[in-house]
Enzyme design. Sequence first.
Site, PDB file in Angstrom:
ATOM      1  N   HIS A   1      -3.642   6.983   2.551  1.00 41.95           N
ATOM      2  CA  HIS A   1      -4.009   5.670   2.026  1.00 41.95           C
ATOM      3  C   HIS A   1      -5.351   5.281   2.651  1.00 41.95           C
ATOM      4  O   HIS A   1      -5.529   5.355   3.878  1.00 41.95           O
ATOM      5  CB  HIS A   1      -2.913   4.664   2.381  1.00 41.95           C
ATOM      6  CG  HIS A   1      -3.320   3.248   2.169  1.00 41.95           C
ATOM      7  ND1 HIS A   1      -3.907   2.815   0.999  1.00 41.95           N
ATOM      8  CD2 HIS A   1      -3.250   2.161   2.984  1.00 41.95           C
ATOM      9  CE1 HIS A   1      -4.171   1.522   1.108  1.00 41.95           C
ATOM     10  NE2 HIS A   1      -3.790   1.104   2.297  1.00 41.95           N
TER      11      HIS A   1
ATOM     12  N   CYS B   1       0.809  -1.219   0.000  1.00 42.36           N
ATOM     13  CA  CYS B   1       0.000   0.000   0.000  1.00 42.36           C
ATOM     14  C   CYS B   1       0.844   1.272   0.000  1.00 42.36           C
ATOM     15  O   CYS B   1       0.316   2.374  -0.151  1.00 42.36           O
ATOM     16  CB  CYS B   1      -0.962  -0.011   1.185  1.00 42.36           C
ATOM     17  SG  CYS B   1      -1.979  -1.481   1.213  1.00 42.36           S
TER      18      CYS B   1
ATOM     19  N   ASN C   1      -9.969  -0.854   0.510  1.00 41.40           N
ATOM     20  CA  ASN C   1      -8.528  -0.627   0.447  1.00 41.40           C
ATOM     21  C   ASN C   1      -8.009  -1.150  -0.893  1.00 41.40           C
ATOM     22  O   ASN C   1      -7.914  -2.357  -1.087  1.00 41.40           O
ATOM     23  CB  ASN C   1      -7.873  -1.354   1.628  1.00 41.40           C
ATOM     24  CG  ASN C   1      -6.364  -1.251   1.633  1.00 41.40           C
ATOM     25  OD1 ASN C   1      -5.754  -0.883   0.633  1.00 41.40           O
ATOM     26  ND2 ASN C   1      -5.756  -1.595   2.762  1.00 41.40           N
TER      27      ASN C   1
END
Length: 346
Positions: A252, A113, A282
């Site tokens: 994020h 990520c 996500n």
Amino acid sequence: MKGIKILGIGAYVPENVITNDDLTQLMDTSDEWIASRTGIRERRVVSGDTTVADLAIKAAQDALKSANVTADTLDLIIVGTSTPDMIYPGVCCRVQDALGAPHAAGFDLALACTGFVASLVTAEQFLRTGMYKRALVIGADIHSRFMDWTDRNTSVLFGDGAGAMIVEASETENHLFASELHIDGTKGCDLKLQTNITNCPLVEPRSAISPYLTMNGREVFKFAVGLVPTSIQSALKRANIGLNDFDYLVLHQANHRIMQAMTEKLGIEPERMVFNLDRYGNTSAASIPLVMNEAVLTGKVKPGDVLVLCGFGGGLSWGSTILRWTAVDHRLQDQQSVQEPATVAP
Ligand SMILES: CC(C)(COP(=O)(O)OP(=O)(O)OC[C@H]1O[C@@H](n2cnc3c(N)ncnc32)[C@H](O)[C@@H]1OP(=O)(O)O)[C@@H](O)C(=O)NCCC(=O)NCCS
């Protein structure tokens, strides 16, 4: 050293929407549990033979439109991805071929990520030194193929998508102010995705390995809330920008409770955070350009705004970069020029 200009941004998500209610067909969960613990209501997933490169190509085409530049002017393509379709050739090679960017060098960068921020900071180094003039930076991941869809602890969190940004070296301007990248390999086991390819049959076989993403959710939560705000503060300090002197925090999109805890720790109003986690979950390396693209298209982020981008995740890894969005988005200009005749002659 040259300065950095940000020319455009783009994104793409697959069409298939999986709601929290849909997931109740696969596991013992509920919309209420997922939404209240994570902020996620639905996510997109690929179907059939769609690849991560397909998503990356569409996001890149959108970014080229936004920047109003052609692919043959690209010198470098970096794809932040940890879920490539093939070990090689890299996703960057498929992107280069599909876009028609024969002069571009490229590579993939696997940092989960944090992949987009790390790719942007890497591109920055090539541009500042003058080695390359124009770069395409992509974050793209397909986690839906690496999930145990009966594991309610992990599979409800992730979605698929891609985002892209075009940046170039400038002799006269600089809009990328400061960056930080970190890894802590001692905590790597808290969030991992292993390959389970077998050994040569003539030697001892490998131990059984889960082919799925595995995560210690609580540890990841603690890590993110504990370390990431410090990295944001330190990048801001290096850029000589105060906590009240930037416009939006582009975190994020992992979990709204993590994001909320970070803003509290930093003492920043939640309204200064861009958010689309509810609709996409996500999306790993894609999440920062995906949410930033939306904020630009909806007019929330305007030319001149200073943004703090911050990625964190597998590695464990984290990184922040501070930039000013100055690009004239040609997708918005095109929309206006299409609409104008109707307003003149209704
Ligand atoms: C995963 C996460 C949402 C779990 O939230 P939590 O409040 O810590 O929940 P717990 O793990 O304590 O689980 C509480 C209970 O809910 C259950 N549960 C877990 N997932 C569930 C789901 N999808 N639906 C229903 N119940 C669920 C657990 O089994 C547990 O039940 P038990 O008490 O009977 O064992 C949270 O730890 C988190 O967000 N971590 C960070 C994850 C992340 O963002 N990773 C990516 C970073 S890049």
